[in-house]
Structures are given as C-alpha cells and as structure tokens.
Design a protein around this motif. Structure first.
Motif, short mmCIF file in Angstrom:
data_model
loop_
_atom_site.label_atom_id
_atom_site.label_comp_id
_atom_site.label_asym_id
_atom_site.label_seq_id
_atom_site.Cartn_x
_atom_site.Cartn_y
_atom_site.Cartn_z
N PHE A 17 0.81 -1.21 0.00
CA PHE A 17 0.00 0.00 0.00
C PHE A 17 0.85 1.27 0.00
O PHE A 17 0.37 2.35 0.32
N ASN A 18 2.08 1.14 -0.41
CA ASN A 18 2.97 2.28 -0.57
C ASN A 18 2.48 3.07 -1.79
O ASN A 18 2.39 2.54 -2.89
N PHE A 19 2.16 4.34 -1.58
CA PHE A 19 1.62 5.18 -2.65
C PHE A 19 2.58 5.24 -3.85
O PHE A 19 2.15 5.32 -4.99
N ASP A 20 3.87 5.19 -3.61
CA ASP A 20 4.85 5.27 -4.70
C ASP A 20 4.97 3.96 -5.47
O ASP A 20 5.52 3.94 -6.57
N GLU A 21 4.49 2.86 -4.91
CA GLU A 21 4.63 1.56 -5.56
C GLU A 21 3.32 1.10 -6.19
O GLU A 21 3.17 1.11 -7.40
N PHE A 22 2.36 0.69 -5.37
CA PHE A 22 1.11 0.12 -5.88
C PHE A 22 -0.12 0.94 -5.54
O PHE A 22 -1.09 0.95 -6.28
N GLY A 23 -0.13 1.56 -4.39
CA GLY A 23 -1.33 2.20 -3.87
C GLY A 23 -1.76 3.44 -4.62
O GLY A 23 -0.96 4.11 -5.26
N GLU A 24 -3.07 3.70 -4.55
CA GLU A 24 -3.67 4.90 -5.13
C GLU A 24 -4.54 5.55 -4.06
O GLU A 24 -5.16 4.86 -3.25
N LYS A 25 -4.62 6.86 -4.07
CA LYS A 25 -5.48 7.57 -3.12
C LYS A 25 -6.90 7.60 -3.66
O LYS A 25 -7.13 7.97 -4.81
N HIS A 26 -7.84 7.16 -2.84
CA HIS A 26 -9.27 7.20 -3.16
C HIS A 26 -10.02 7.63 -1.91
O HIS A 26 -9.52 7.47 -0.79
N THR A 27 -11.21 8.13 -2.10
CA THR A 27 -12.05 8.53 -0.98
C THR A 27 -13.09 7.44 -0.74
O THR A 27 -13.85 7.08 -1.64
N VAL A 28 -13.08 6.88 0.47
CA VAL A 28 -14.02 5.84 0.86
C VAL A 28 -14.78 6.34 2.07
O VAL A 28 -14.19 6.62 3.11
N ASP A 29 -16.09 6.50 1.90
CA ASP A 29 -16.95 7.05 2.95
C ASP A 29 -16.40 8.35 3.53
O ASP A 29 -16.37 8.55 4.74
N GLY A 30 -15.93 9.22 2.66
CA GLY A 30 -15.46 10.54 3.06
C GLY A 30 -14.04 10.59 3.58
O GLY A 30 -13.54 11.66 3.91
#
Length: 108
Positions: A17-30
C-alpha cells in the motif's frame, strides 16, 4: 524476535500500500485512504459491467485496503461511497491484514 506475521504486517503498509509503488489515493466514505483497485481480478471473478435491461447495467469495483487504515471489516449489503459514488458491498474478506472489498452499483 520478529515473527513472520510481524514481517507481513510491515509489508502490507510499506510495500503493497505504498503510494509510490502500488497504492492509489481514493475517498471511501469521506475518508481519503490508500487502496489498490484491481480491475483484472474483478473481470476474472465476474464481468465489470452486467447489462440488466433497457440500458440499465451494474458497475463493479474490487479494491484492497489495509485493515488498519479502513477500520472494522464492513458488512455485505452495506452502502458505502467510493470516490463520491454510492455502491453496495457484495463481498468483504479479511486476508492477512488486508481487506478485499467488492462493490456494485446499478447505473443507467
């Protein structure tokens, strides 16, 4: 002494879940959190869009999120907002510190 389970917990956050590797920022329930949206796995589980009738179809999303970031495992059938769109949870599974959550919404 570090156990294998401790190593896996660190890998969930530091690698998967490293943003620089695989993860993406999303909004879940605010709440903004780092998730991995898996379009390929969803296609293999089922088609991402199912046509129902008269131009109505369902949209499906499968995403992974670290359990510590999401909180308690959500119940199937609950409505959540993913990037400001409402979806119903069709499946939620705990997989070693990671949640696999499938969503579905009826669209026209």
């Amino acid at each position: 002494m570090t156990t294998f389970k401790d190593i896996i917990k660190k890998d969930v956050t530091n690698i998967f879940f490293n943003f620089d590797e695989f993860g993406e920022k999303h909004t879940v329930d605010g709440k903004t959190m780092t998730v991995i949206v898996d379009g390929y796995e969803q296609i293999t589980r089922d088609k991402r869009y199912k046509t129902l009738e008269d131009g109505v179809h369902t949209k499906q999303i499968l995403f992974y999120v670290a359990a510590v970031e999401f909180g308690r495992l959500p119940m199937v059938g609950r409505i959540i907002r993913f990037d400001n769109a409402a979806y119903r949870i069709t499946d939620a599974v705990r997989e070693g510190g990671v949640y696999s959550i499938s969503l579905e919404a009826v669209r026209s």
